[in-house]
Design a protein around this motif. Sequence first.
Motif, PDB file in Angstrom:
ATOM      1  N   LEU A  77     -66.847 -51.907  33.943  1.00 44.39           N
ATOM      2  CA  LEU A  77     -67.777 -52.134  35.052  1.00 44.39           C
ATOM      3  C   LEU A  77     -68.632 -50.901  35.309  1.00 44.39           C
ATOM      4  CD1 LEU A  77     -65.651 -54.188  37.610  1.00 44.39           C
ATOM      5  CD2 LEU A  77     -67.690 -54.955  36.378  1.00 44.39           C
ATOM      6  N   LEU A  80     -71.250 -50.802  32.585  1.00 47.97           N
ATOM      7  CA  LEU A  80     -72.239 -51.857  32.804  1.00 47.97           C
ATOM      8  C   LEU A  80     -73.106 -51.569  34.028  1.00 47.97           C
ATOM      9  CD1 LEU A  80     -70.070 -54.979  31.924  1.00 47.97           C
ATOM     10  CD2 LEU A  80     -72.054 -54.142  30.645  1.00 47.97           C
ATOM     11  N   ASN A  81     -72.499 -51.053  35.087  1.00 51.01           N
ATOM     12  CA  ASN A  81     -73.282 -50.704  36.278  1.00 51.01           C
ATOM     13  C   ASN A  81     -74.273 -49.584  35.980  1.00 51.01           C
ATOM     14  OD1 ASN A  81     -72.338 -52.617  38.138  1.00 51.01           O
ATOM     15  ND2 ASN A  81     -70.513 -51.396  38.551  1.00 51.01           N
ATOM     16  N   TYR A  84     -77.037 -51.151  34.087  1.00 50.45           N
ATOM     17  CA  TYR A  84     -77.837 -51.934  35.024  1.00 50.45           C
ATOM     18  C   TYR A  84     -78.822 -51.034  35.775  1.00 50.45           C
ATOM     19  CZ  TYR A  84     -79.046 -55.076  38.862  1.00 50.45           C
ATOM     20  OH  TYR A  84     -79.741 -55.827  39.762  1.00 50.45           O
ATOM     21  N   GLU A 123     -75.808 -58.445  33.769  1.00 47.65           N
ATOM     22  CA  GLU A 123     -75.330 -59.154  34.968  1.00 47.65           C
ATOM     23  C   GLU A 123     -74.289 -60.210  34.608  1.00 47.65           C
ATOM     24  OE1 GLU A 123     -79.102 -60.579  36.391  1.00 47.65           O
ATOM     25  OE2 GLU A 123     -79.330 -58.891  37.793  1.00 47.65           O
ATOM     26  N   ILE A 126     -71.005 -58.447  33.779  1.00 47.25           N
ATOM     27  CA  ILE A 126     -70.364 -57.973  35.010  1.00 47.25           C
ATOM     28  C   ILE A 126     -69.676 -59.139  35.718  1.00 47.25           C
ATOM     29  CG2 ILE A 126     -70.825 -57.103  37.343  1.00 47.25           C
ATOM     30  CD1 ILE A 126     -72.980 -55.267  36.076  1.00 47.25           C
ATOM     31  N   ARG A 130     -65.569 -59.672  36.451  1.00 48.35           N
ATOM     32  CA  ARG A 130     -65.053 -59.862  37.814  1.00 48.35           C
ATOM     33  C   ARG A 130     -64.281 -61.168  37.936  1.00 48.35           C
ATOM     34  NH1 ARG A 130     -70.125 -57.165  40.670  1.00 48.35           N
ATOM     35  NH2 ARG A 130     -69.320 -55.035  40.657  1.00 48.35           N
TER      36      ARG A 130
END
Length: 181
Positions: A77, A80-81, A84, A123, A126, A130
């Motif tokens: 995460l 990936l964040n 992003y 997105e 992610i 989750r």
Amino acid sequence: GCSITGEMKKGRYVYYRCANVHGNCPSAKRYYREEYIDQQFHQLVQGCYIDDERLQLIREGLKRSREDEKAYVDSQLSILNDRYTVLRNRLDRLYADKLDGTITEDFYAEKRSAWSMELREVETQIAALRRAEGKYYDVGLKFIELAQKLYDYWHLQQDPRQRGEVIKALLSNCSIKDGTL
């Protein structure tokens, strides 16, 4: 293996046989007494039993595995964040450059399309991480609890008819091959 079905004979005996779903099973004429199927299920259910010591070890293993999974998901995460944020910033700068006239319309359209698509992929990744987070731990515990309850429940059923009901419920996804479930 074949799907099996139960049939009542002479109003009191239950026999199980191949359901012959495909119409060409050589075992379609072979019948198994309820007691035989009961014995097969007893062995299967007994094989599902997990004693308290092993149950505790499995729970601890699942907890450790959950911690490892959480660390992995958190690191993914984070990556990936970060990606992003980079893509979002690029799109913002790209738009500013377009407004300032420092890039062509074609360049803007090409980069905006590529970076927007990559942003949607990030997105999606992610969201998938989750959704999946921690589910297998809960499923693992439920499966273990079900195995324990099945073993206990099976032994509480002394009447062959009651066990027959349990067998009927369990047979919905069972098959028989060479006389073995």
